[in-house]
Design a protein around this motif. Structure first.
Motif, PDB file in Angstrom:
ATOM      1  N   GLN A 244      66.269  42.445   7.971  1.00 40.62           N
ATOM      2  CA  GLN A 244      67.421  43.141   8.548  1.00 40.62           C
ATOM      3  C   GLN A 244      68.723  42.680   7.911  1.00 40.62           C
ATOM      4  O   GLN A 244      69.591  43.490   7.605  1.00 40.62           O
TER       5      GLN A 244
ATOM      6  N   PHE B 259      71.006  45.410   6.028  1.00 40.59           N
ATOM      7  CA  PHE B 259      72.215  45.820   6.732  1.00 40.59           C
ATOM      8  C   PHE B 259      73.396  44.893   6.485  1.00 40.59           C
ATOM      9  O   PHE B 259      74.336  44.857   7.279  1.00 40.59           O
ATOM     10  N   ASN B 260      73.380  44.170   5.380  1.00 37.59           N
ATOM     11  CA  ASN B 260      74.449  43.205   5.117  1.00 37.59           C
ATOM     12  C   ASN B 260      75.803  43.872   4.897  1.00 37.59           C
ATOM     13  O   ASN B 260      76.826  43.214   4.936  1.00 37.59           O
ATOM     14  N   ASN B 261      75.817  45.165   4.685  1.00 40.14           N
ATOM     15  CA  ASN B 261      77.083  45.865   4.472  1.00 40.14           C
ATOM     16  C   ASN B 261      77.746  46.299   5.779  1.00 40.14           C
ATOM     17  O   ASN B 261      78.892  46.734   5.778  1.00 40.14           O
ATOM     18  N   LEU B 262      77.054  46.166   6.895  1.00 43.34           N
ATOM     19  CA  LEU B 262      77.631  46.558   8.190  1.00 43.34           C
ATOM     20  C   LEU B 262      78.554  45.473   8.716  1.00 43.34           C
ATOM     21  O   LEU B 262      78.207  44.300   8.713  1.00 43.34           O
TER      22      LEU B 262
END
Length: 64
Positions: free
Chosen positions: A52, A56-59
């Protein structure tokens, strides 16, 4: 984090069809479900939380 995995093996371990797995790889808008992500991570011996974080590190939260 890149891992090579056999779709048939992942399908057998997770119960997710090979068609669905192929769609997840080739179609960016295929809407990966949380349960699928969790099962796939377990099938390839990766911590689901690490997957995860990678996906999703750009969120980011909006600043108030």
């Amino acid at each position: 984090m890149k891992r090579s995995a056999n779709r048939a093996d992942i399908s057998r371990k997770t119960g997710i069809s090979t068609t669905r797995l192929s769609r997840l790889v080739t179609e960016p808008n295929s809407n990966l479900r949380a349960d699928e992500l969790y099962l796939i991570a377990l099938a390839i011996n990766v911590d689901p939380c690490e997957v995860q974080k990678e996906l999703f590190n750009n969120l980011k939260l909006e600043e108030l």
